[in-house]
Design a protein around this motif. Structure first.
Motif, PDB file in Angstrom:
ATOM      1  N   THR A 112       0.943  -1.826   0.182  1.00 45.38           N
ATOM      2  CA  THR A 112       0.031  -0.127  -0.117  1.00 45.38           C
ATOM      3  C   THR A 112       0.705   1.371  -0.487  1.00 45.38           C
ATOM      4  N   HIS A 113       2.224   1.292   0.417  1.00 47.27           N
ATOM      5  CA  HIS A 113       3.129   2.316   0.295  1.00 47.27           C
ATOM      6  C   HIS A 113       3.883   2.173  -0.948  1.00 47.27           C
ATOM      7  N   ALA A 114       3.393   1.389  -2.110  1.00 48.71           N
ATOM      8  CA  ALA A 114       3.626   1.838  -3.242  1.00 48.71           C
ATOM      9  C   ALA A 114       5.326   1.611  -4.210  1.00 48.71           C
ATOM     10  N   PRO A 115       5.935   0.552  -3.647  1.00 49.49           N
ATOM     11  CA  PRO A 115       7.150  -0.078  -3.783  1.00 49.49           C
ATOM     12  C   PRO A 115       7.627   0.332  -5.125  1.00 49.49           C
ATOM     13  N   THR A 116       9.025   1.236  -5.490  1.00 58.13           N
ATOM     14  CA  THR A 116       9.219   0.602  -6.679  1.00 58.13           C
ATOM     15  C   THR A 116       9.507  -0.282  -7.652  1.00 58.13           C
ATOM     16  N   VAL A 117       9.761  -0.667  -6.646  1.00 56.73           N
ATOM     17  CA  VAL A 117       9.967  -2.277  -7.757  1.00 56.73           C
ATOM     18  C   VAL A 117      10.298  -3.380  -6.223  1.00 56.73           C
ATOM     19  N   ILE A 118       9.132  -4.287  -6.795  1.00 56.63           N
ATOM     20  CA  ILE A 118       9.055  -5.412  -6.285  1.00 56.63           C
ATOM     21  C   ILE A 118       9.991  -6.957  -6.649  1.00 56.63           C
ATOM     22  N   LYS A 119      10.808  -7.912  -5.838  1.00 51.85           N
ATOM     23  CA  LYS A 119      11.830  -8.051  -5.880  1.00 51.85           C
ATOM     24  C   LYS A 119      10.699  -9.696  -5.970  1.00 51.85           C
ATOM     25  N   LEU A 120      10.682 -11.189  -6.970  1.00 51.38           N
ATOM     26  CA  LEU A 120      10.788 -11.686  -6.005  1.00 51.38           C
ATOM     27  C   LEU A 120      10.592 -13.110  -7.370  1.00 51.38           C
ATOM     28  N   ASN A 121      10.789 -14.491  -6.115  1.00 56.76           N
ATOM     29  CA  ASN A 121      10.496 -15.517  -7.005  1.00 56.76           C
ATOM     30  C   ASN A 121       8.907 -16.031  -7.657  1.00 56.76           C
ATOM     31  N   PRO A 122       9.332 -17.433  -8.101  1.00 58.63           N
ATOM     32  CA  PRO A 122       7.445 -17.436  -8.343  1.00 58.63           C
ATOM     33  C   PRO A 122       6.361 -18.318  -7.236  1.00 58.63           C
ATOM     34  N   ASP A 123       6.998 -18.814  -5.950  1.00 59.58           N
ATOM     35  CA  ASP A 123       6.468 -18.650  -5.173  1.00 59.58           C
ATOM     36  C   ASP A 123       5.825 -18.132  -4.521  1.00 59.58           C
ATOM     37  N   THR A 142      -0.826  -2.927  -8.377  1.00 57.47           N
ATOM     38  CA  THR A 142       0.120  -2.209  -7.586  1.00 57.47           C
ATOM     39  C   THR A 142       0.370  -1.019  -7.627  1.00 57.47           C
ATOM     40  N   GLY A 143       1.113  -0.395  -8.931  1.00 56.94           N
ATOM     41  CA  GLY A 143       2.209   0.127  -9.519  1.00 56.94           C
ATOM     42  C   GLY A 143       3.112   0.658  -9.922  1.00 56.94           C
ATOM     43  N   SER A 144       3.326  -1.007  -9.223  1.00 59.43           N
ATOM     44  CA  SER A 144       5.257  -0.565  -8.862  1.00 59.43           C
ATOM     45  C   SER A 144       5.793  -1.579 -10.570  1.00 59.43           C
ATOM     46  N   VAL A 145       7.125  -1.696 -10.518  1.00 64.50           N
ATOM     47  CA  VAL A 145       7.413  -2.363 -11.584  1.00 64.50           C
ATOM     48  C   VAL A 145       7.981  -3.324 -10.737  1.00 64.50           C
ATOM     49  N   VAL A 146       7.586  -5.106 -11.252  1.00 65.81           N
ATOM     50  CA  VAL A 146       8.013  -6.211 -10.646  1.00 65.81           C
ATOM     51  C   VAL A 146       8.805  -6.595 -11.953  1.00 65.81           C
ATOM     52  N   PHE A 147      10.144  -6.886 -11.088  1.00 63.39           N
ATOM     53  CA  PHE A 147      11.295  -8.100 -11.175  1.00 63.39           C
ATOM     54  C   PHE A 147      11.249  -9.378 -10.732  1.00 63.39           C
TER      55      PHE A 147
END
Length: 238
Positions: A112-123, A142-147
């Motif tokens: 809800t605080h709008a991270p610039t990037v979310i980096k995460l694995n498939p799980d 989310t409006g974030s760039v997802v990595f």
């Protein structure tokens, strides 16, 4: 690829960006070494008052949910409050949220605080995205760039998805996902998300490949990886 393809890393090493990090104690020493190797100036504290002060003077922020506990939750929220006044770029690494409902709930609060990037694995993606395995859907929500890492790595803003090449195989080695998030956070201090992710990914891939070739096991791999990052860009110092 030679180091001549890493002009952004050479400049990052000269710029020495200040990166504040919220992360678990187990991985913190490795992440600090990784950040220092690429020229960043890392600070790592989660005590709320100090964390807010360091974040207020940082150029980017990494919040990694590894080893999450109540003090780190409080520290994470304090840093976000401090950087929101400055619209500072930050990266959320929702480590292992698929294994902990407490961690998952906190990660959703951070969204809800709008991270610039979310980096995460498939799980982690599937857990955070309500079972949806499409990273673009999470970016749109989310409006974030997802990595997204894993078998089909990519970056996406929800409208455009860019596939990324595969990485050297590091399965079974602890802390390298955290290291990739940290490198990306350092590049976020100076670049837009797409550039930050691509440059971090390239640097990580080169260093990991060279480290695997030079190491005899997990302990020497970690040392070789940090040393490889340190040497990257030496051909292109300007």
């Amino acid at each position: 690829m030679s180091d001549s393809g890493l002009p952004y890393l050479a400049r990052l090493k000269q710029a020495r960006p200040r990166v504040h990090v919220i992360i678990g104690a187990i991985t913190a020493p490795f992440v600090v070494d990784v950040l220092a190797a690429i020229g960043a100036q890392p600070t790592v504290t989660h005590e709320p008052d100090q964390a807010a002060e360091f974040a207020a003077g940082a150029e980017s922020l990494l919040i990694n949910l590894a080893q999450l506990d109540t003090p780190r939750m409080q520290g994470a929220l304090a840093t976000i409050e401090a950087i929101e006044r400055r619209a500072l770029s930050w990266l959320l690494d929702p480590a292992m949220v698929h294994r902990s409902q407490t961690r998952l709930a906190f990660a959703r609060r951070l969204l809800t605080h709008a991270p610039t990037v979310i980096k995460l694995n498939p799980d982690e993606l599937k857990a955070l995205n309500d079972g949806n395995e499409d990273p673009a859907a999470l970016a749109l929500k989310t409006g974030s760039v997802v990595f997204a890492t894993g078998a089909r790595p990519c970056l996406t803003n929800g409208g455009i998805t860019m596939p990324l090449p595969g990485l050297p195989q590091l399965a079974g080695h602890v802390g390298y996902g955290c290291a990739l998030g940290a490198i990306t956070a350092a590049f976020l201090a100076k670049h837009v998300p797409q550039t930050a992710i691509q440059e971090a990914y390239m640097a990580f891939s080169l260093a990991a490949g060279r480290a695997k070739a030079a190491s005899a096991g997990p302990a020497s791999l970690r040392i070789a990886f940090v040393d490889a990052l340190w040497r990257l860009g030496e051909e292109n110092p300007a």
